[in-house]
Design a protein around this motif. Structure first.
Motif, short mmCIF file in Angstrom:
data_model
loop_
_atom_site.label_atom_id
_atom_site.label_comp_id
_atom_site.label_asym_id
_atom_site.label_seq_id
_atom_site.Cartn_x
_atom_site.Cartn_y
_atom_site.Cartn_z
N LEU A 130 45.29 38.65 20.26
CA LEU A 130 45.46 37.91 19.01
C LEU A 130 46.21 36.59 19.14
O LEU A 130 46.34 35.86 18.16
CB LEU A 130 46.20 38.79 17.99
N HIS A 131 46.76 36.29 20.29
CA HIS A 131 47.51 35.04 20.42
C HIS A 131 47.22 34.33 21.74
O HIS A 131 46.82 34.97 22.72
CB HIS A 131 49.02 35.30 20.31
N SER A 132 47.42 33.01 21.72
CA SER A 132 47.29 32.19 22.93
C SER A 132 48.67 31.71 23.33
O SER A 132 49.24 30.86 22.62
CB SER A 132 46.43 30.96 22.67
N ILE B 284 43.30 48.61 37.56
CA ILE B 284 44.62 48.86 38.15
C ILE B 284 45.64 48.06 37.35
O ILE B 284 45.60 46.83 37.33
CB ILE B 284 44.65 48.40 39.63
N ASP B 285 46.48 48.75 36.63
CA ASP B 285 47.45 48.07 35.76
C ASP B 285 48.67 48.94 35.64
O ASP B 285 48.61 50.14 35.92
CB ASP B 285 46.80 47.82 34.37
N VAL B 286 49.77 48.35 35.18
CA VAL B 286 50.98 49.15 34.98
C VAL B 286 50.94 49.89 33.64
O VAL B 286 51.78 50.73 33.36
CB VAL B 286 52.26 48.28 35.01
N THR C 131 53.68 46.78 43.25
CA THR C 131 53.33 47.40 44.54
C THR C 131 51.84 47.26 44.88
O THR C 131 51.35 47.89 45.82
CB THR C 131 53.71 48.90 44.55
N ASP C 132 51.15 46.41 44.15
CA ASP C 132 49.69 46.29 44.35
C ASP C 132 49.29 45.94 45.78
O ASP C 132 48.25 46.37 46.28
CB ASP C 132 49.10 45.25 43.41
N TYR C 133 50.12 45.13 46.44
CA TYR C 133 49.76 44.71 47.79
C TYR C 133 49.69 45.91 48.73
O TYR C 133 48.80 45.99 49.59
CB TYR C 133 50.78 43.66 48.27
N SER D 89 51.28 34.33 38.82
CA SER D 89 52.66 33.89 39.08
C SER D 89 53.61 35.02 38.74
O SER D 89 54.35 34.95 37.75
CB SER D 89 52.98 32.66 38.23
N ARG D 90 53.55 36.08 39.52
CA ARG D 90 54.31 37.28 39.15
C ARG D 90 55.34 37.70 40.18
O ARG D 90 56.48 37.99 39.83
CB ARG D 90 53.35 38.44 38.90
N TYR D 91 54.94 37.76 41.46
CA TYR D 91 55.84 38.32 42.47
C TYR D 91 55.94 37.42 43.69
O TYR D 91 55.17 36.48 43.85
CB TYR D 91 55.32 39.70 42.91
N ASN D 92 56.90 37.78 44.56
CA ASN D 92 57.05 37.07 45.84
C ASN D 92 55.84 37.22 46.74
O ASN D 92 55.66 36.44 47.66
CB ASN D 92 58.26 37.63 46.61
N THR E 265 45.55 43.70 37.78
CA THR E 265 46.36 42.70 37.06
C THR E 265 45.43 41.77 36.28
O THR E 265 45.63 40.56 36.26
CB THR E 265 47.21 41.84 38.04
N ARG E 266 44.44 42.35 35.64
CA ARG E 266 43.47 41.49 34.97
C ARG E 266 42.94 42.25 33.76
O ARG E 266 42.30 43.29 33.92
CB ARG E 266 42.36 41.14 35.99
N ASN E 267 43.22 41.70 32.58
CA ASN E 267 42.91 42.41 31.33
C ASN E 267 41.78 41.68 30.61
O ASN E 267 42.02 40.99 29.63
CB ASN E 267 44.21 42.44 30.50
N1 MGD Z 1 43.89 36.41 24.15
C1 MGD Z 1 44.25 35.55 25.11
N2 MGD Z 1 43.41 35.32 26.13
C2 MGD Z 1 43.77 34.46 27.11
C3 MGD Z 1 44.99 33.74 27.05
C4 MGD Z 1 45.85 33.99 25.94
O1 MGD Z 1 46.93 33.40 25.82
N3 MGD Z 1 45.44 34.89 25.01
N4 MGD Z 1 45.35 32.90 28.05
C5 MGD Z 1 44.40 32.57 29.10
C6 MGD Z 1 45.17 32.29 30.32
S1 MGD Z 1 46.01 30.80 30.41
C7 MGD Z 1 45.27 33.15 31.35
S2 MGD Z 1 46.17 32.75 32.75
C8 MGD Z 1 44.54 34.44 31.34
C9 MGD Z 1 45.37 35.57 31.92
O2 MGD Z 1 44.57 36.66 32.14
P1 MGD Z 1 45.20 37.96 32.85
O3 MGD Z 1 45.81 37.57 34.15
O4 MGD Z 1 44.17 39.04 32.88
O5 MGD Z 1 46.26 38.34 31.75
P2 MGD Z 1 47.72 38.94 31.60
O6 MGD Z 1 47.73 39.49 30.24
O7 MGD Z 1 48.73 37.95 31.97
O8 MGD Z 1 47.88 40.09 32.71
C10 MGD Z 1 46.94 41.09 32.95
C11 MGD Z 1 47.56 42.44 33.14
O9 MGD Z 1 48.48 42.47 34.22
C12 MGD Z 1 49.26 43.63 34.02
N5 MGD Z 1 50.36 43.70 35.00
C13 MGD Z 1 51.62 43.23 34.90
N6 MGD Z 1 52.32 43.51 36.03
C14 MGD Z 1 51.49 44.18 36.85
C15 MGD Z 1 51.63 44.74 38.17
O10 MGD Z 1 52.67 44.70 38.82
N7 MGD Z 1 50.52 45.33 38.69
C16 MGD Z 1 49.34 45.44 38.02
N8 MGD Z 1 48.29 46.00 38.62
N9 MGD Z 1 49.22 44.96 36.76
C17 MGD Z 1 50.25 44.32 36.20
C18 MGD Z 1 49.65 43.52 32.58
O11 MGD Z 1 50.01 44.79 32.07
C19 MGD Z 1 48.37 42.94 31.96
O12 MGD Z 1 47.61 43.93 31.29
O13 MGD Z 1 44.14 34.77 30.01
C20 MGD Z 1 43.43 33.72 29.37
N10 MGD Z 1 42.93 34.27 28.14
#
Ligand code: MGD
Ligand code: MGD
Ligand code: SF4
Ligand code: MO
Length: 694
Positions: free
Chosen positions: A578-580, A197-199, A218-220, A297-300, A169-171
């Motif tokens: 590309l967006h915040s 690990i991502d969906v 279902t990651d847990y 802030s995704r699941y229970n 869950t971290r991109n």
């Molecule tokens: N470009 C850009 N960068 C940012 C931000 C932005 O707005 N834009 N915001 C910043 C902020 S405030 C934050 S909090 C961070 C967030 O950073 P991350 O938490 O890494 O970002 P997200 O894109 O919310 O989610 C990451 C991945 O979770 C996946 N995902 C969704 N549901 C599930 C699931 O059930 N299981 C698994 N394994 N994966 C799942 C999504 O497909 C997504 O690719 O980024 C920061 N950086």
């Protein structure tokens, strides 16, 4: 022609990377990443590079405004700063007189500069300061607190020396922190393995050695099975576990039934893959990072998920290890004095918080609080009425589920004050808009960057404001002066910086050569030796007493995730490169590159539904529905749809963003009531949505 380079700090997202700005004849011309900051090397992301487009854009609040018509009607009276600050101060004074300081609530974007707004809140006599954490990282923070007795920031990810990184869950390459991007790229170049690990297959997944496409939510189950394999096959670090894990037996019992085959049925990930991942990690240990998540802030069970990620690291001995999750030294650990806090200009407020954090919920820590529970207090008047709300660089109506319900709740406020540099749904509802200068036109307080080499850094004003706007500290000082909060009524930024830096051995101009000063030359790896954690056992606690006393298991058993009914999907959300969040969708440059969001939908499922790539579909949940263009791909789990957060804005003052794309928040039915009882965060993805052909 005059030319200079100003070292400053990006403000295009909450990460706040160090930048250097070329200024010609008093106007910003070019921004790049700070070339002197190791880890940045001149780099900026696309949003950071679009700062000048934001600066030159006229579609932002240009002068103070007081509401003329009904709330949200968009009729404004232009005001002078004196008029607007007088108006705001009078309303705050009245709320204080009628309800005490506690009747005022403040929410803020949070982050390293938040000491200033926290100080104002305290000065007003209110315990009700909130960050945006309950919609972002509160679960991972509370997970760290419950295990280690400190927050998530105390552990730095030592990518540079890691041999295997797992991102769950971290991109990292699209949800960006520039330093981290560079560090992960460097690590990959030096042979570090990456598992994702991502969906869905993200850019990050595209660079992975191993991509595990998981069933959403279902990651847990996966993590429990990883621990099962590590323990059953004795692949874990026994001496570390013995020394540091309190409650290993309990953990063993919990994961005993969680075989890889059991997890395969839940997650869809083949048992053999699960075993192979655990084995690989054991080989690379302790130079391993299993990322505990950021936007959690995704699941229970998101709190449990983050906890399980930390515990995997503990079993691999990577907590405190080089190449793992290393302890980030505080200034004090390095024998230095930290910054003097503005908050300490006032006595702590003894009053209970309106969200119940620290009282009704004793397991949670004050700090940023749980804003959705303050909204509950607004609704019920319990434990006491909240009558004035300052939203400071924060857009709760854009970032919380049920914006319509929230808007109605705001009707019970005597005043809604919005401090913002950009328009937002919240600002549109305000009684008074106090326009903040953009980050290139203002300076900020000195802040601490945590990490292996902590540093003090400073945002400098790069050019004078284009419009009649002010810096945060000027607005705080303007309110403080009117409200009798003398210690905060600073007249110059230098006064603030001198106060913050007194006794640290630095002056504010020592920060000008590079924009920051590092508190040490050498990244240190203090390790765990001699350490005593601030937990009852002094160790990492599998079961935390504070949670137990509240009747909440620290690690619940896995609760199976329901299948979406036919035609329905689990809503998953996130960011794009590309967006915040919601505040760049109207940026001329970024809008040109990505004017709307699309709905990721599994190709095979779509063809069964007769939906083609690029079609507009109806997406609905409960009463809410909208239309969005689909993007078909085989690389998303068939049970999930995904959309980028922040689109679907409706403000007439944002000509480019208005009506483009679809808002994910509208689809989160009853979402203000869905939250992780164990971790505190909202559970934004506990939601199925229906997708229909138009
Ligand atoms: N470009 C850009 N960068 C940012 C931000 C932005 O707005 N834009 N915001 C910043 C902020 S405030 C934050 S909090 C961070 C967030 O950073 P991350 O938490 O890494 O970002 P997200 O894109 O919310 O989610 C990451 C991945 O979770 C996946 N995902 C969704 N549901 C599930 C699931 O059930 N299981 C698994 N394994 N994966 C799942 C999504 O497909 C997504 O690719 O980024 C920061 N950086
Ligand atoms: N439905 C749904 N809700 C979500 C999320 C989701 O994915 N889906 N994501 C969650 C996450 S991870 C987060 S962090 C929150 C974010 O929630 P917010 O913090 O409310 O989101 P932003 O759009 O960053 O809002 C910041 C506001 O501050 C104003 N602003 C003024 N000056 C500045 C500046 O210099 N910099 C910045 N950054 N803003 C400024 C912007 O105009 C904007 O109105 O939303 C959360 N809510
Ligand atoms: S990640 Fe990009 S937008 Fe965010 S602070 Fe860094 S350069 Fe700016
Ligand atoms: Mo976030």
């Amino acid at each position: 022609m005059s030319r200079k380079v100003v070292y400053s700090v990006c403000g295009m997202c909450s990460v706040r990377c160090p930048i250097q700005v070329d200024v010609e004849n008093g106007a910003c011309q070019f921004i790049q990443g700070n070339r002197q900051a190791a880890g940045i090397r001149g780099a900026l992301c696309a949003r950071g590079a679009s700062g000048i487009a934001m600066l030159r854009d006229d579609e932002r609040p240009q002068f103070p405004m007081i509401r003329k018509g009904e709330r949200g009607e968009g009729k404004w009276q232009r005001a002078t700063w004196d008029e607007a600050l007088d108006f705001a101060a009078k309303k705050l004074e009245a709320a204080r007189a009628d309800h005490g300081g506690r009747g005022i609530m403040v929410s803020d974007r949070g982050g390293p500069f938040s000491d200033l707004v926290q100080a104002l809140t305290r000065g007003l006599g209110s315990p009700n300061y909130f960050g945006n954490d309950a919609t972002c990282s509160v679960n991972v923070d509370h997970a760290a607190l419950s295990l280690f007795g400190f927050g998530a920031d105390r552990l730095a990810y030592d990518y540079k020396n890691a041999k295997h990184v797992v991102l769950q869950t971290r991109n990292v390459f699209e949800s960006i922190d520039v330093r981290e991007c560079n560090e992960v790229m460097d690590a990959l170049q030096s042979g570090c393995k990456l598992s994702v690990i991502d969906v869905r297959a993200t850019v990050t997944a595209g660079k992975a050695d191993r991509f595990l496409q998981i069933r959403p939510g279902t990651d847990y189950a996966l993590n429990l099975a990883i621990m099962h394999v590590l323990i059953k096959r004795e692949l874990y670090n026994k001496s570390f576990a013995q020394d540091w894990v309190h409650g290993l037996d309990e953990l063993q019992n919990l994961v005993e039934p969680c075989t890889p085959e059991w997890a395969e049925a839940e997650t869809g990930i083949p048992a053999a893959e699960i075993v192979a991942l655990a084995e690989d990690l054991a080989q690379a240990a302790p130079a391993v990072i299993w990322h505990p998540g950021w936007m959690t802030s995704r699941y229970n069970d998101s709190f449990y998920l983050s906890r399980s990620a930390y515990l995997i690291n503990a079993l691999l001995g990577s907590i405190g290890a080089k190449g793992g999750l290393t302890l980030a030294p505080t200034p004090e650990d390095l024998g230095r004095k930290g910054l003097n806090k503005l908050t300490e200009l006032f006595l702590a407020v003894e009053e209970k918080r309106a969200d119940g954090v620290g009282s009704k919920y004793p397991q949670f820590e004050g700090g940023p609080g749980l804003l959705h529970l303050a909204f509950k207090a607004l609704e019920t008047g319990e434990p006491y009425p909240l009558k004035a709300y300052i939203a400071w660089q924060h857009d709760p109506l854009g970032s919380h589920p049920e914006p319509e319900k929230l808007t109605r709740l705001f009707d019970s406020l005597d005043v809604l004050i919005c401090v913002t540099s950009g328009w937002s749904a919240t600002a549109w509802q305000a009684d008074v808009v106090l326009p903040l200068s953009s980050y290139l036109e203002r300076e900020s307080i000195v802040a601490l960057h945590e990490g292996l080499k902590p540093s003090f850094f400073l945002r400098r004003r790069c050019q004078e404001p284009r419009f009649d706007t002010k810096a945060d500290w000027e607005i705080v000082a303007g309110l403080a002066g009117r409200l009798g909060l003398k210690p905060l009524a600073f007249e110059t930024p230098e006064e603030i910086w001198n106060y913050q830096l007194e006794g640290t051995g630095y002056r504010y101009d020592s920060l000008d050569t590079k924009g920051f000063v590092e508190l040490t030359n050498q990244a240190s790896y203090p390790g765990m030796e001699g350490l005593k954690l601030d937990t009852p056992s002094g160790k990492i606690e599998v079961a935390n007493e504070k949670w137990r006393r509240e009747g909440i298991p620290s690690m619940g058993p896995y609760a199976a995730k329901a299948l979406p009914p036919n035609g329905f999907f689990r809503l998953t959300v996130g960011r794009c490169g590309l967006h915040s969040q919601g505040h760049t969708v109207n940026n001329p440059r970024l809008h040109a590159q990505m004017p709307e969001n699309v709905l990721w939908l599994n190709q095979a499922v779509a063809s069964r539904m007769g939906i083609e790539d690029g079609d507009r579909v109806v997406i609905a949940s409960g009463e809410a529905s909208g239309k969005i263009k689909v993007m078909l791909t085989e690389f998303i789990h068939p049970e999930a749809v995904f959309m980028v957060h922040g689109f679907g804005r409706q403000l007439p003052v944002e000509s480019r963003a208005k009506g483009r794309g679809m808002s994910d928040t509208l689809l989160m039915e009853g979402g203000l009531e869905k939250w992780d009882r164990a971790g505190g965060g909202l559970a934004l993805q506990e939601q199925f949505v229906e997708v229909r052909k138009v």
